[in-house]
Structure formats: C-alpha cells, structure tokens
Design a protein around this motif. Structure first.
Motif, PDB file in Angstrom:
ATOM      1  N   MET A   5       3.230   5.992   7.828  1.00 43.73           N
ATOM      2  CA  MET A   5       3.077   4.415   8.108  1.00 43.73           C
ATOM      3  C   MET A   5       3.740   3.692   6.956  1.00 43.73           C
ATOM      4  O   MET A   5       4.698   2.896   7.287  1.00 43.73           O
ATOM      5  N   TYR A   6       3.592   4.342   5.707  1.00 42.67           N
ATOM      6  CA  TYR A   6       4.342   3.549   4.658  1.00 42.67           C
ATOM      7  C   TYR A   6       5.767   3.610   4.887  1.00 42.67           C
ATOM      8  O   TYR A   6       6.459   2.759   4.833  1.00 42.67           O
ATOM      9  N   GLY A   7       6.204   4.848   5.038  1.00 44.13           N
ATOM     10  CA  GLY A   7       7.440   5.003   5.271  1.00 44.13           C
ATOM     11  C   GLY A   7       8.425   4.252   6.503  1.00 44.13           C
ATOM     12  O   GLY A   7       9.347   3.599   6.383  1.00 44.13           O
TER      13      GLY A   7
ATOM     14  N   SER B 105       7.867  16.516   4.445  1.00 49.73           N
ATOM     15  CA  SER B 105       8.680  15.765   5.450  1.00 49.73           C
ATOM     16  C   SER B 105       9.543  14.864   4.761  1.00 49.73           C
ATOM     17  O   SER B 105      10.462  14.172   5.333  1.00 49.73           O
ATOM     18  N   TRP B 106       9.384  14.478   3.426  1.00 47.04           N
ATOM     19  CA  TRP B 106      10.273  13.870   2.645  1.00 47.04           C
ATOM     20  C   TRP B 106      11.564  14.838   2.154  1.00 47.04           C
ATOM     21  O   TRP B 106      11.505  15.834   1.938  1.00 47.04           O
ATOM     22  N   CYS B 107      12.605  14.182   1.721  1.00 49.02           N
ATOM     23  CA  CYS B 107      13.956  14.672   1.309  1.00 49.02           C
ATOM     24  C   CYS B 107      13.592  15.521   0.185  1.00 49.02           C
ATOM     25  O   CYS B 107      12.883  15.202  -0.928  1.00 49.02           O
TER      26      CYS B 107
ATOM     27  N   SER C 169      12.184   0.133  -1.688  1.00 51.83           N
ATOM     28  CA  SER C 169      11.933   0.873  -0.673  1.00 51.83           C
ATOM     29  C   SER C 169      11.756   2.465  -1.150  1.00 51.83           C
ATOM     30  O   SER C 169      11.434   2.594  -2.516  1.00 51.83           O
ATOM     31  N   THR C 170      11.648   3.532  -0.469  1.00 53.48           N
ATOM     32  CA  THR C 170      11.268   4.543  -0.891  1.00 53.48           C
ATOM     33  C   THR C 170      11.847   6.036  -0.255  1.00 53.48           C
ATOM     34  O   THR C 170      12.422   5.793   1.073  1.00 53.48           O
ATOM     35  N   ILE C 171      11.799   7.085  -0.823  1.00 48.19           N
ATOM     36  CA  ILE C 171      12.084   8.340  -0.043  1.00 48.19           C
ATOM     37  C   ILE C 171      11.206   8.746   1.054  1.00 48.19           C
ATOM     38  O   ILE C 171      11.660   9.580   1.922  1.00 48.19           O
TER      39      ILE C 171
ATOM     40  N   GLY D 274      -3.016   5.650  -4.833  1.00 47.15           N
ATOM     41  CA  GLY D 274      -2.510   5.662  -3.282  1.00 47.15           C
ATOM     42  C   GLY D 274      -1.415   6.244  -3.023  1.00 47.15           C
ATOM     43  O   GLY D 274      -1.226   5.844  -1.773  1.00 47.15           O
ATOM     44  N   GLY D 275      -0.444   7.029  -3.977  1.00 52.25           N
ATOM     45  CA  GLY D 275       0.861   7.509  -3.380  1.00 52.25           C
ATOM     46  C   GLY D 275       0.461   8.966  -3.036  1.00 52.25           C
ATOM     47  O   GLY D 275      -0.581   9.358  -3.471  1.00 52.25           O
ATOM     48  N   THR D 276       1.517   9.442  -2.710  1.00 52.94           N
ATOM     49  CA  THR D 276       1.641  10.807  -2.263  1.00 52.94           C
ATOM     50  C   THR D 276       2.535  11.864  -3.377  1.00 52.94           C
ATOM     51  O   THR D 276       2.352  12.858  -3.403  1.00 52.94           O
ATOM     52  N   SER D 277       3.402  11.108  -4.013  1.00 49.45           N
ATOM     53  CA  SER D 277       3.895  11.625  -5.239  1.00 49.45           C
ATOM     54  C   SER D 277       3.112  11.755  -6.422  1.00 49.45           C
ATOM     55  O   SER D 277       3.531  12.075  -7.490  1.00 49.45           O
ATOM     56  N   ASP D 278       2.007  11.318  -6.446  1.00 49.88           N
ATOM     57  CA  ASP D 278       1.107  10.897  -7.277  1.00 49.88           C
ATOM     58  C   ASP D 278       0.767  12.296  -8.045  1.00 49.88           C
ATOM     59  O   ASP D 278       0.079  12.414  -9.306  1.00 49.88           O
ATOM     60  N   TYR D 279       0.884  13.714  -7.595  1.00 52.33           N
ATOM     61  CA  TYR D 279       0.559  14.923  -8.209  1.00 52.33           C
ATOM     62  C   TYR D 279       1.335  14.940  -9.521  1.00 52.33           C
ATOM     63  O   TYR D 279       0.749  15.681 -10.551  1.00 52.33           O
TER      64      TYR D 279
ATOM     65  N   ARG E 279      15.944   2.711  -2.791  1.00 53.47           N
ATOM     66  CA  ARG E 279      14.921   3.828  -2.276  1.00 53.47           C
ATOM     67  C   ARG E 279      14.442   4.600  -3.474  1.00 53.47           C
ATOM     68  O   ARG E 279      15.050   5.545  -4.046  1.00 53.47           O
ATOM     69  N   PHE E 280      13.246   4.167  -3.952  1.00 56.16           N
ATOM     70  CA  PHE E 280      12.681   4.808  -5.035  1.00 56.16           C
ATOM     71  C   PHE E 280      12.162   6.448  -4.713  1.00 56.16           C
ATOM     72  O   PHE E 280      11.613   6.629  -3.773  1.00 56.16           O
ATOM     73  N   PRO E 281      12.423   7.227  -5.848  1.00 53.04           N
ATOM     74  CA  PRO E 281      11.810   8.535  -5.721  1.00 53.04           C
ATOM     75  C   PRO E 281      10.359   8.526  -6.138  1.00 53.04           C
ATOM     76  O   PRO E 281       9.895   7.275  -6.765  1.00 53.04           O
ATOM     77  N   GLY E 282       9.622   9.662  -6.448  1.00 52.03           N
ATOM     78  CA  GLY E 282       8.384   9.302  -7.371  1.00 52.03           C
ATOM     79  C   GLY E 282       8.520   9.047  -8.534  1.00 52.03           C
ATOM     80  O   GLY E 282       9.602   9.228  -9.262  1.00 52.03           O
ATOM     81  N   LEU E 283       8.015   7.928  -9.275  1.00 47.47           N
ATOM     82  CA  LEU E 283       8.042   7.333 -10.490  1.00 47.47           C
ATOM     83  C   LEU E 283       7.053   7.895 -11.438  1.00 47.47           C
ATOM     84  O   LEU E 283       5.801   8.148 -11.203  1.00 47.47           O
TER      85      LEU E 283
ATOM     86  N   LEU F 102       0.947  -1.296  -0.010  1.00 48.79           N
ATOM     87  CA  LEU F 102      -0.156   0.106   0.003  1.00 48.79           C
ATOM     88  C   LEU F 102       0.898   1.032  -0.019  1.00 48.79           C
ATOM     89  O   LEU F 102       1.926   1.078   1.001  1.00 48.79           O
ATOM     90  N   LEU F 103       0.671   2.027  -0.955  1.00 47.24           N
ATOM     91  CA  LEU F 103       1.539   3.473  -0.726  1.00 47.24           C
ATOM     92  C   LEU F 103       1.133   4.382   0.261  1.00 47.24           C
ATOM     93  O   LEU F 103       0.363   3.974   0.875  1.00 47.24           O
ATOM     94  N   SER F 104       1.887   5.661  -0.054  1.00 43.16           N
ATOM     95  CA  SER F 104       1.726   6.283   1.362  1.00 43.16           C
ATOM     96  C   SER F 104       0.345   6.976   1.840  1.00 43.16           C
ATOM     97  O   SER F 104       0.097   6.972   2.844  1.00 43.16           O
ATOM     98  N   THR F 105      -0.318   7.340   0.569  1.00 41.31           N
ATOM     99  CA  THR F 105      -1.793   7.894   1.036  1.00 41.31           C
ATOM    100  C   THR F 105      -2.533   6.745   1.508  1.00 41.31           C
ATOM    101  O   THR F 105      -3.313   7.027   2.691  1.00 41.31           O
TER     102      THR F 105
HETATM  103  N1  SER Z   1       5.268   6.973  -4.442  1.00 46.85           N
HETATM  104  C1  SER Z   1       5.349   6.682  -3.136  1.00 46.85           C
HETATM  105  C2  SER Z   1       4.184   7.352  -2.521  1.00 46.85           C
HETATM  106  O1  SER Z   1       3.842   8.351  -3.052  1.00 46.85           O
HETATM  107  C3  SER Z   1       6.581   7.114  -2.637  1.00 46.85           C
HETATM  108  O2  SER Z   1       7.370   6.328  -2.604  1.00 46.85           O
HETATM  109  O3  SER Z   1       3.660   7.055  -1.693  1.00 46.85           O
END
Ligand code: SER
Length: 338
Positions: A153-155, A299-301, A123-125, A203-208, A190-194, A79-82
C-alpha cells in the motif's frame, strides 16, 4: 517579510536530521508533526504545529498555513510500509490525502506570490515490485521507469503521489482559460532504507538494518525478520538529507525528470550483520524470517541505477558501505548510548 520552509513529519527520523541542516543553513522553519517536537528541535523553528493541528489530514491546519509566504515544502509525513500494510485505509488518508493537501497549499501560495513553491517529496524503493526473487536478481540495479508495480500500500501510495506532483507541476487544470500549472515545482528522490546513528525508524520494512545496529549498540540481542540473503539498497541518513536539499538547490533547467533514484550501497542482511559485528563483536544476531515481511523485501529492488541524479544534479553519496559504518555510525552510535 520572511519566507518560510515547511517540514511535515518534522519529528520523524528524516525530520530531525533535516531540521538541523535547514536550521544551520539559516532557514525560517515551520514544523508540522502529530507529536510535539523536543525542545532542541522546536527551538530551530519559528512555528510548530503539533497534535490535532499537526495532522496533515486536518483542513484547519491549512487555514493557518495559508498566510505564510513559502520557499519550500519538505513533505515527509507518511505511514511507512509495515504500518501502511496493517492499516491501508489510514495509509491512503495520510499518505495520499496529506500529500494532496500540501500540494494544494503550495499551489495556492505559489499563485498568490506569483512564483513557484518548491515541493520536495521523499519517495521510496517500495514503488518497485518484483513478482519473484529470480526476476529481482535478474534485474539488478533498476532505472526509474522499470518495474514500477509496487506490491505494498505504501509503495502504491508513493507512486501515485509522484504522479500527482508531476500533474501539479506540469498539467494542473489544463482546461482552465488561465495558466494554473507551474505554481508547484515538484521534485523527489526515491529513498532506499535509511540508517541513522541517532534514531530508530518505526513502521518500516527496511527497519531490520537500523534495529540490528541499535540493538547491538545497547548490548541487546536481535532476531532479524528477513533471511540472510535478503538484499535492498540502503544509505546513511546524512546522505539522504543532503540528497533532498541538493535536489532542492539544483537549477530547474538541469532537471530532466521529477523523481530520481539515489544509491549508496546495497548489502545483504548477512553483510549488514557482519558490519554490526565488526563494530560490536559481542552482538547477538539471529535470523528468524517473517514470511510476510520477507515477501515485501523480496519484492523491492536489489539495487537502483542513479545515473539520472548523478548527471542532472551531481548526486554522489558521501558514505559507501564501509565508510557508513566506520566514519558515520561507529563514532556517533557509541556516543549516543555511552
Ligand atoms: N524505509 C521504508 C520502509 O521500510 C522504505 O522506503 O517502509
């Protein structure tokens, strides 16, 4: 007898792209996903487990998988971050419980075969956590061991699974009279937003970033849920998938760590909107930040230092910011919605 490559989350964004590359590389693939695969992707696999049997938390699945000799496990299901923030208990069950189950499968299989099974972990940023924007901006590009105090929770799930993987690889049951560790060769990025030209994440937060682009490609207006100055690292999907496969192929003796940062570009949301508008001049993009999702991005780098990946296994992104839009996204996304 064949040896197999397992891909969990095979019907997700990374999964689709990874299946295509693994198939092109001649792998014998077992795909696992809650949702059934489209025919096109299913045809690339010798076995597909979906529905109840595609649930990484279902123990019945593992009874069926124990018979296979395995080379590699790409464990993408999560499950992604959102989504995880909306349902932390389910996130724990899937993200942590599912990973533990797959690690156990890899360990048992490795021990039975008397050679380690490679375990590739995205993994993830999101494992990074900054208490304030000032500190985030001051830190700039972070190395793997700094600021690892994720605030989602995801992080937190992913950070724990990185450690769990290291434990299985180096230390598992260290008090046992026989050697029990080392049957899992655990490696992760550790993936950045893809950003994919073909799929939109859920369900991610980099989805914008991908949402903005895919909306514009379809002539739809888009209201962006973060501020124009919001900044995190991003990457073109093909580079992300190559990173996992290249890390898998690296000689173990060259690796100085289990988990690596990988960088490509780190634009602000306004810069992404600028690129989208250069591809689609009529794009209608507005900014209406959602306070809570903005706080997660803050809060992410802002960026990552990926020197370790460059030095140890020759990591290098093919697509910079401009190339990603010009050479990868533009031609493919126009065709996708034509
Ligand atoms: N793309 C992921 C997310 O937004 C971050 O790794 O949850």
């Amino acid at each position: 007898m064949s040896t197999y490559t397992i891909v969990t989350g095979a019907n997700g964004e990374i999964g689709h792209s990874l299946l295509e590359k693994l198939h092109a590389a001649g792998r014998t693939i077992i795909a696992i996903d809650l949702n059934p695969l489209h025919e096109h992707h299913a045809a690339m696999c010798t076995h597909v487990f979906s529905g109840h049997m595609g649930d990484v938390t279902n123990h019945e699945l593992y009874n069926s998988l124990e018979q296979f000799d395995l080379d590699e496990v790409y464990h993408l299901a999560a499950l992604l971050s959102t989504s995880a923030e909306r349902n932390p208990e389910l996130a724990q069950k899937v993200n942590v419980g599912g990973t533990l189950n797959l690690l156990e499968l890899a360990r048992k299989t490795g021990k039975r075969m008397q050679r380690p099974v490679k375990f590739l972990f995205p993994s993830t940023i999101a494992i990074y956590g900054f208490p304030s924007l000032t500190e985030k901006n001051r830190a700039g590009a972070v190395t793997e061991d700094e600021y690892t105090l994720g605030r989602t929770m995801y992080g937190i799930n992913k950070l724990y699974c990185e450690q769990l993987g290291r434990y299985y690889d180096e230390l598992y049951m260290r008090l046992a009279p026989t050697k029990e560790h080392g049957w899992v060769d655990f490696r992760g990025v550790r993936f950045p937003g893809l950003i994919s030209a073909f799929t939109v994440p859920t369900g991610g937060t980099s989805d914008y970033a991908p949402e903005m682009l895919h909306a514009a490609a379809q002539g739809k207006s888009y209201s962006c849920f973060v501020r124009e100055d919001a900044q995190i690292p991003f990457m073109a999907m093909p580079d992300g998938v190559d990173a996992l496969m290249n890390l898998a192929a690296a000689p173990k003796e060259n690796l100085t760590r289990h988990i690596y940062n990988i960088a490509a570009f780190a634009p602000t949301a306004a810069q992404i909107a600028g690129q989208v508008k250069s591809l689609f001049p009529d794009a209608d993009i507005t900014f209406a930040p959602d306070v809570n999702r903005q706080a997660i991005v803050d809060s992410w780098c802002a960026d990552v230092n990926d020197n370790a990946a460059r030095n140890d296994w020759g990591w290098n992104a093919n697509y910079g910011f401009e190339e990603c839009f010009r050479d990868y996204l533009a031609p493919n996304i126009k065709q996708r919605y034509a």
